[in-house]
Write a protein that holds these residues in place. Structure first.
Motif, PDB file in Angstrom:
ATOM      1  N   GLN A  10     -40.420 -86.740  -3.337  1.00 11.33           N
ATOM      2  CA  GLN A  10     -41.448 -86.602  -4.370  1.00 11.33           C
ATOM      3  C   GLN A  10     -42.532 -85.624  -3.933  1.00 11.33           C
ATOM      4  N   PHE A  11     -42.892 -85.656  -2.649  1.00  6.80           N
ATOM      5  CA  PHE A  11     -43.888 -84.705  -2.135  1.00  6.80           C
ATOM      6  C   PHE A  11     -43.356 -83.275  -2.204  1.00  6.80           C
ATOM      7  N   ILE A  12     -42.093 -83.106  -1.846  1.00  5.42           N
ATOM      8  CA  ILE A  12     -41.475 -81.781  -1.908  1.00  5.42           C
ATOM      9  C   ILE A  12     -41.451 -81.270  -3.344  1.00  5.42           C
ATOM     10  N   ARG A  13     -41.099 -82.151  -4.274  1.00  6.07           N
ATOM     11  CA  ARG A  13     -41.089 -81.753  -5.688  1.00  6.07           C
ATOM     12  C   ARG A  13     -42.485 -81.343  -6.144  1.00  6.07           C
ATOM     13  N   LYS A  14     -43.496 -82.109  -5.773  1.00  9.52           N
ATOM     14  CA  LYS A  14     -44.868 -81.777  -6.172  1.00  9.52           C
ATOM     15  C   LYS A  14     -45.305 -80.442  -5.577  1.00  9.52           C
ATOM     16  N   THR A  15     -44.966 -80.235  -4.309  1.00  9.79           N
ATOM     17  CA  THR A  15     -45.333 -78.979  -3.652  1.00  9.79           C
ATOM     18  C   THR A  15     -44.684 -77.789  -4.347  1.00  9.79           C
ATOM     19  N   ALA A  16     -43.388 -77.895  -4.636  1.00 15.47           N
ATOM     20  CA  ALA A  16     -42.669 -76.808  -5.295  1.00 15.47           C
ATOM     21  C   ALA A  16     -43.170 -76.600  -6.720  1.00 15.47           C
ATOM     22  N   ARG A  17     -43.446 -77.702  -7.436  1.00 15.77           N
ATOM     23  CA  ARG A  17     -43.915 -77.569  -8.816  1.00 15.77           C
ATOM     24  C   ARG A  17     -45.309 -76.953  -8.867  1.00 15.77           C
ATOM     25  N   ASP A  18     -46.186 -77.380  -7.975  1.00 15.85           N
ATOM     26  CA  ASP A  18     -47.537 -76.805  -7.946  1.00 15.85           C
ATOM     27  C   ASP A  18     -47.476 -75.306  -7.671  1.00 15.85           C
ATOM     28  N   PHE A  19     -46.652 -74.917  -6.726  1.00 16.15           N
ATOM     29  CA  PHE A  19     -46.505 -73.496  -6.416  1.00 16.15           C
ATOM     30  C   PHE A  19     -45.968 -72.736  -7.625  1.00 16.15           C
ATOM     31  N   ALA A  20     -44.938 -73.291  -8.268  1.00 14.83           N
ATOM     32  CA  ALA A  20     -44.337 -72.611  -9.416  1.00 14.83           C
ATOM     33  C   ALA A  20     -45.327 -72.467 -10.565  1.00 14.83           C
ATOM     34  N   GLU A  21     -46.080 -73.521 -10.834  1.00 14.57           N
ATOM     35  CA  GLU A  21     -47.015 -73.482 -11.961  1.00 14.57           C
ATOM     36  C   GLU A  21     -48.211 -72.560 -11.681  1.00 14.57           C
ATOM     37  N   GLY A  60     -36.186 -72.067  13.046  1.00 19.88           N
ATOM     38  CA  GLY A  60     -37.192 -71.578  12.116  1.00 19.88           C
ATOM     39  C   GLY A  60     -37.182 -72.205  10.739  1.00 19.88           C
ATOM     40  N   GLY A  61     -36.254 -73.148  10.507  1.00 19.86           N
ATOM     41  CA  GLY A  61     -36.154 -73.765   9.192  1.00 19.86           C
ATOM     42  C   GLY A  61     -37.053 -74.976   9.024  1.00 19.86           C
ATOM     43  N   SER A  62     -36.963 -75.599   7.850  1.00 19.86           N
ATOM     44  CA  SER A  62     -37.772 -76.777   7.548  1.00 19.86           C
ATOM     45  C   SER A  62     -37.116 -78.074   7.976  1.00 19.86           C
ATOM     46  N   GLY A  63     -35.815 -78.023   8.285  1.00 20.33           N
ATOM     47  CA  GLY A  63     -35.122 -79.213   8.782  1.00 20.33           C
ATOM     48  C   GLY A  63     -34.976 -80.313   7.755  1.00 20.33           C
ATOM     49  N   LEU A  64     -34.930 -79.948   6.464  1.00 19.77           N
ATOM     50  CA  LEU A  64     -34.814 -80.938   5.400  1.00 19.77           C
ATOM     51  C   LEU A  64     -33.361 -81.065   4.943  1.00 19.77           C
ATOM     52  N   ASP A  65     -33.126 -81.970   3.986  1.00 14.01           N
ATOM     53  CA  ASP A  65     -31.766 -82.193   3.512  1.00 14.01           C
ATOM     54  C   ASP A  65     -31.476 -81.353   2.266  1.00 14.01           C
ATOM     55  N   TYR A  66     -30.210 -81.449   1.793  1.00 12.04           N
ATOM     56  CA  TYR A  66     -29.806 -80.656   0.632  1.00 12.04           C
ATOM     57  C   TYR A  66     -30.368 -81.210  -0.672  1.00 12.04           C
ATOM     58  N   ILE A  67     -30.730 -82.478  -0.707  1.00 16.32           N
ATOM     59  CA  ILE A  67     -31.439 -82.997  -1.877  1.00 16.32           C
ATOM     60  C   ILE A  67     -32.774 -82.253  -2.009  1.00 16.32           C
ATOM     61  N   ALA A  70     -32.102 -78.800  -3.362  1.00 15.88           N
ATOM     62  CA  ALA A  70     -31.842 -78.796  -4.801  1.00 15.88           C
ATOM     63  C   ALA A  70     -33.136 -78.977  -5.598  1.00 15.88           C
ATOM     64  N   ILE A  71     -34.011 -79.821  -5.112  1.00 14.88           N
ATOM     65  CA  ILE A  71     -35.286 -80.067  -5.799  1.00 14.88           C
ATOM     66  C   ILE A  71     -36.125 -78.789  -5.846  1.00 14.88           C
ATOM     67  N   VAL A  72     -36.224 -78.096  -4.718  1.00 14.41           N
ATOM     68  CA  VAL A  72     -37.041 -76.877  -4.673  1.00 14.41           C
ATOM     69  C   VAL A  72     -36.474 -75.803  -5.595  1.00 14.41           C
ATOM     70  N   ILE A  73     -35.161 -75.586  -5.545  1.00 13.13           N
ATOM     71  CA  ILE A  73     -34.559 -74.553  -6.389  1.00 13.13           C
ATOM     72  C   ILE A  73     -34.725 -74.908  -7.864  1.00 13.13           C
ATOM     73  N   GLU A  74     -34.585 -76.181  -8.215  1.00 13.11           N
ATOM     74  CA  GLU A  74     -34.799 -76.580  -9.610  1.00 13.11           C
ATOM     75  C   GLU A  74     -36.231 -76.301 -10.052  1.00 13.11           C
ATOM     76  N   GLU A  75     -37.199 -76.675  -9.238  1.00 11.91           N
ATOM     77  CA  GLU A  75     -38.602 -76.509  -9.626  1.00 11.91           C
ATOM     78  C   GLU A  75     -38.986 -75.038  -9.755  1.00 11.91           C
ATOM     79  N   LEU A  76     -38.477 -74.207  -8.876  1.00 12.36           N
ATOM     80  CA  LEU A  76     -38.730 -72.769  -9.000  1.00 12.36           C
ATOM     81  C   LEU A  76     -38.109 -72.225 -10.285  1.00 12.36           C
TER      82      LEU A  76
END
Length: 384
Positions: A10-21, A60-67, A70-76
């Motif tokens: 949920q935090f990742i989604r909010k971060t990506a959505r805020d950036f996109a908006e 150098g990556g974020s070390g996160l999962d594929y979920i 997917a969330i970041v690419i969707e929000e962008l």
């Protein structure tokens, strides 16, 4: 099965959505119209960790999962599909390939700046005569001592005009067919590689896709990814993972088109009332929401299977197939709800409509996805 996103997701989604908006939306229409490369936004995506989402922090990556991916690419893509595909190419087609098949030296020297957003990557497989028939490579790499000399033309290299590194498939042994293809890690700052033309595309116009030429480009054998003759296997492995990103992009496009149509239907009045009150419009919005949720769940399932180390080939193809066709259908219906205004560049749905189409084509057409799915489900012991 838990369909509720974790607090981290949920935090990742909010971060990506805020950036996109806040950062992406204000310039999306102008960049689309004039084919403006979003250099500053790409830099900011790197700073946010969006260019190497699932790459290990050690490289150098974020070390996160594929979920999360997917969330970041969707929000962008919900705001601007061009930003979605720029990030998807760097993540799925380049970083994933390097982390999966690269040597430790290649990972530290080449993957790290790509995953951290300091540099940009591209992937180069398609040619004028090699689209769905990816094995029909005509670009050649001829051995010359410790080097290879590459000659040929490549098409549809997204990120290509701005990339520092390109994963390039070239034929090293034509007699072996697909087993004669080798993957090279091209440094675009070396002489012999050039942009022939930047394609003037229907959609995703600020994500530049180029035709590129190799003219006696010399590359050391240390920049082979994997081993000689392994290129086709590497390309197919990369594309299987990449389809999760394109599915997420398609979900984002569909979500953006749906939200625009829903909000417009609430305020657009005909016959003395908002058009959302008419059953034809309300039912269309209901179908949109239902298809989008199904597409998102298919995408998350494919991502979750990959995260768990399970076979995800059919799941990724199912997600891409359904999500891309959902994006095209939803964007078409959104234009219809807007009526004549949907045909105007003053409103965003015509851009969603144009952006949606490519998701049915790149990283494997819908026809190729059906071929992959049919092969997978017909294997002994396979389940849907």
């Amino acid at each position: 099965m838990d369909f509720v996103l974790s607090e981290d997701h949920q935090f990742i989604r909010k971060t990506a959505r805020d950036f996109a908006e806040k950062e992406v939306r204000p310039s999306a229409a102008e960049r689309d119209r004039d084919r403006i490369w979003p250099a500053e936004l790409v830099r900011k995506m790197g700073a946010l960790g969006f260019m190497g989402i699932a790459v290990s922090e050690a490289y150098g990556g974020s070390g996160l999962d594929y979920i999360s991916y997917a969330i970041v690419i969707e929000e962008l893509s919900r705001v601007d599909a061009s930003l979605g595909v720029i990030a998807s190419v760097n993540n799925s087609l380049v970083c994933y390939g390097l982390e999966t098949f690269g040597t430790e030296e290649q990972k530290r020297a080449i993957l790290t700046p790509l995953a951290s957003g300091q540099q940009l990557g591209a992937f180069s497989l398609s040619e004028p005569g090699a689209g769905s028939d990816a094995a029909a490579q005509k670009t050649t790499a001829v051995r010359d001592g410790d080097y290879y000399v590459i000659n040929g033309i490549k098409n549809w290299v997204t990120n290509g005009p701005h990339a520092d590194t390109i994963l390039l498939m070239a034929m090293t042994d034509p007699a072996r067919g697909s087993k004669g293809i080798t993957c090279f890690i091209v440094d675009t700052h070396q002489p012999g590689v050039s942009v022939v033309k930047n394609e003037d595309k229907l959609g995703i116009r600020s994500a530049h896709s180029a035709q590129m030429a190799y003219d006696n480009y010399r590359i050391h054998k240390s920049r082979i990814l994997g081993t000689e003759g392994m290129g086709f296997k590497i390309a197919m492995t990369i594309l299987n993972a990449g389809r999760i990103g394109i599915a997420a992009q398609a979900v984002g496009i569909a979500q953006g088109a749906y939200e625009a149509a829903r909000d417009y239907a609430k305020v657009r009045e005909q016959f003395g009332q908002p058009i959302a009150n008419f059953q034809a419009v309300g039912f269309t919005l209901a179908d949109m929401a239902t298809r989008i949720k199904a597409a998102r769940l298919l995408t998350w399932e494919a991502a979750a299977r990959k995260d768990r180390g399970e076979d995800y080939i059919a799941a990724a193809s199912m997600a891409k197939l359904f999500a891309s066709e959902t994006a095209m259908w939803t964007a078409t219906k959104a234009v219809q709800i807007f009526g004549s205004n949907g045909y105007s560049k003053e409103y965003p749905v015509e851009r969603f409509f144009r952006d949606a189409k490519i998701t049915e084509i790149y990283e494997g057409t819908s026809e190729i996805q059906r071929l992959v799915i049919s092969r997978e489900i017909l294997k002994e012991g396979a389940t849907a």
